[in-house]
Design a protein around this motif. Structure first.
Motif, PDB file in Angstrom:
ATOM      1  N   HIS A  47       0.841  -1.198   0.000  1.00 34.16           N
ATOM      2  CA  HIS A  47       0.000   0.000   0.000  1.00 34.16           C
ATOM      3  C   HIS A  47       0.873   1.243   0.000  1.00 34.16           C
ATOM      4  CE1 HIS A  47      -3.343  -2.647   1.042  1.00 34.16           C
ATOM      5  NE2 HIS A  47      -2.567  -3.164   1.977  1.00 34.16           N
ATOM      6  N   ASP A  50      -0.545   7.267  -1.432  1.00 34.31           N
ATOM      7  CA  ASP A  50      -1.536   7.871  -2.338  1.00 34.31           C
ATOM      8  C   ASP A  50      -2.760   6.982  -2.540  1.00 34.31           C
ATOM      9  OD1 ASP A  50      -0.641   5.836  -3.978  1.00 34.31           O
ATOM     10  OD2 ASP A  50       0.128   7.139  -5.538  1.00 34.31           O
ATOM     11  N   THR A  51      -2.928   5.979  -1.723  1.00 36.14           N
ATOM     12  CA  THR A  51      -4.047   5.030  -1.696  1.00 36.14           C
ATOM     13  C   THR A  51      -4.022   3.998  -2.815  1.00 36.14           C
ATOM     14  OG1 THR A  51      -5.712   6.327  -2.892  1.00 36.14           O
ATOM     15  CG2 THR A  51      -5.555   6.695  -0.506  1.00 36.14           C
ATOM     16  N   THR A  52      -2.961   3.938  -3.599  1.00 32.17           N
ATOM     17  CA  THR A  52      -2.854   2.858  -4.580  1.00 32.17           C
ATOM     18  C   THR A  52      -2.197   1.649  -3.912  1.00 32.17           C
ATOM     19  OG1 THR A  52      -0.703   3.610  -5.387  1.00 32.17           O
ATOM     20  CG2 THR A  52      -2.665   4.440  -6.544  1.00 32.17           C
ATOM     21  N   SER A  53      -2.428   0.487  -4.464  1.00 31.32           N
ATOM     22  CA  SER A  53      -1.819  -0.734  -3.952  1.00 31.32           C
ATOM     23  C   SER A  53      -1.230  -1.519  -5.112  1.00 31.32           C
ATOM     24  CB  SER A  53      -2.859  -1.597  -3.236  1.00 31.32           C
ATOM     25  OG  SER A  53      -3.330  -0.941  -2.087  1.00 31.32           O
ATOM     26  N   TRP A 119       3.205  -1.359   4.087  1.00 34.98           N
ATOM     27  CA  TRP A 119       2.965   0.070   3.900  1.00 34.98           C
ATOM     28  C   TRP A 119       4.329   0.728   3.994  1.00 34.98           C
ATOM     29  CZ3 TRP A 119       0.088  -3.253   6.690  1.00 34.98           C
ATOM     30  CH2 TRP A 119      -1.290  -3.304   6.460  1.00 34.98           C
TER      31      TRP A 119
END
Length: 138
Positions: A47, A50-53, A119
């Motif tokens: 993760h 920027d909230t992309t995975s 993360w």
């Protein structure tokens, strides 16, 4: 007769911390993402802030692509903290030839002895002062 140790949060914490340290040591020592791949679960997710995975194959490809220009990067681990299924690592990294220094926080979640989620937060050390007062109205 075999004596089994009870599974405790303390045992799990220690094992998970060792798995993360083993994974990062293998990656830094060899520069080869294939050394890291067996320690990631098949449904691994990375993760980003920027909230992309990214999935396991996507993340391994991205790490592999990033490693070539990072050959010779110095990694100084400041802290490795573990609690149950989570391991947090704080490190400072410097690119070769006096390149920029960054501070990195990696958070890892493990499941059944494999890294299941990660993360990562990266901050250039030169910009740290500007980020100390982000909440103040300007």
């Amino acid at each position: 007769m075999e004596t089994l140790l009870p599974v405790t949060t303390q045992n799990m914490t220690h094992d998970n911390k060792n798995i993360v340290q083993q994974a990062l040591t293998a990656l830094v020592a060899t520069g080869d993402v294939n050394a890291l791949a067996p320690l990631l679960s098949e449904d691994f997710l990375h993760h980003r802030p920027d909230t992309t995975s990214q999935t396991k194959p996507e993340w391994l490809a991205a790490v592999g692509a990033a490693l070539a220009p990072l050959t010779g990067m110095q990694v100084e681990i400041q802290h490795v903290l573990a609690d149950g299924e989570h391991v947090v690592m704080h490190s400072r990294r410097r690119l070769p030839d006096a390149g920029p220094e960054i501070t990195v926080i990696d958070i890892w979640r493990l499941n059944d002895g494999l890294i299941a989620e990660a993360w990562e937060i990266i901050e250039p050390v030169s910009q740290a002062a500007a980020n100390l007062t982000w909440w103040e109205i300007r």
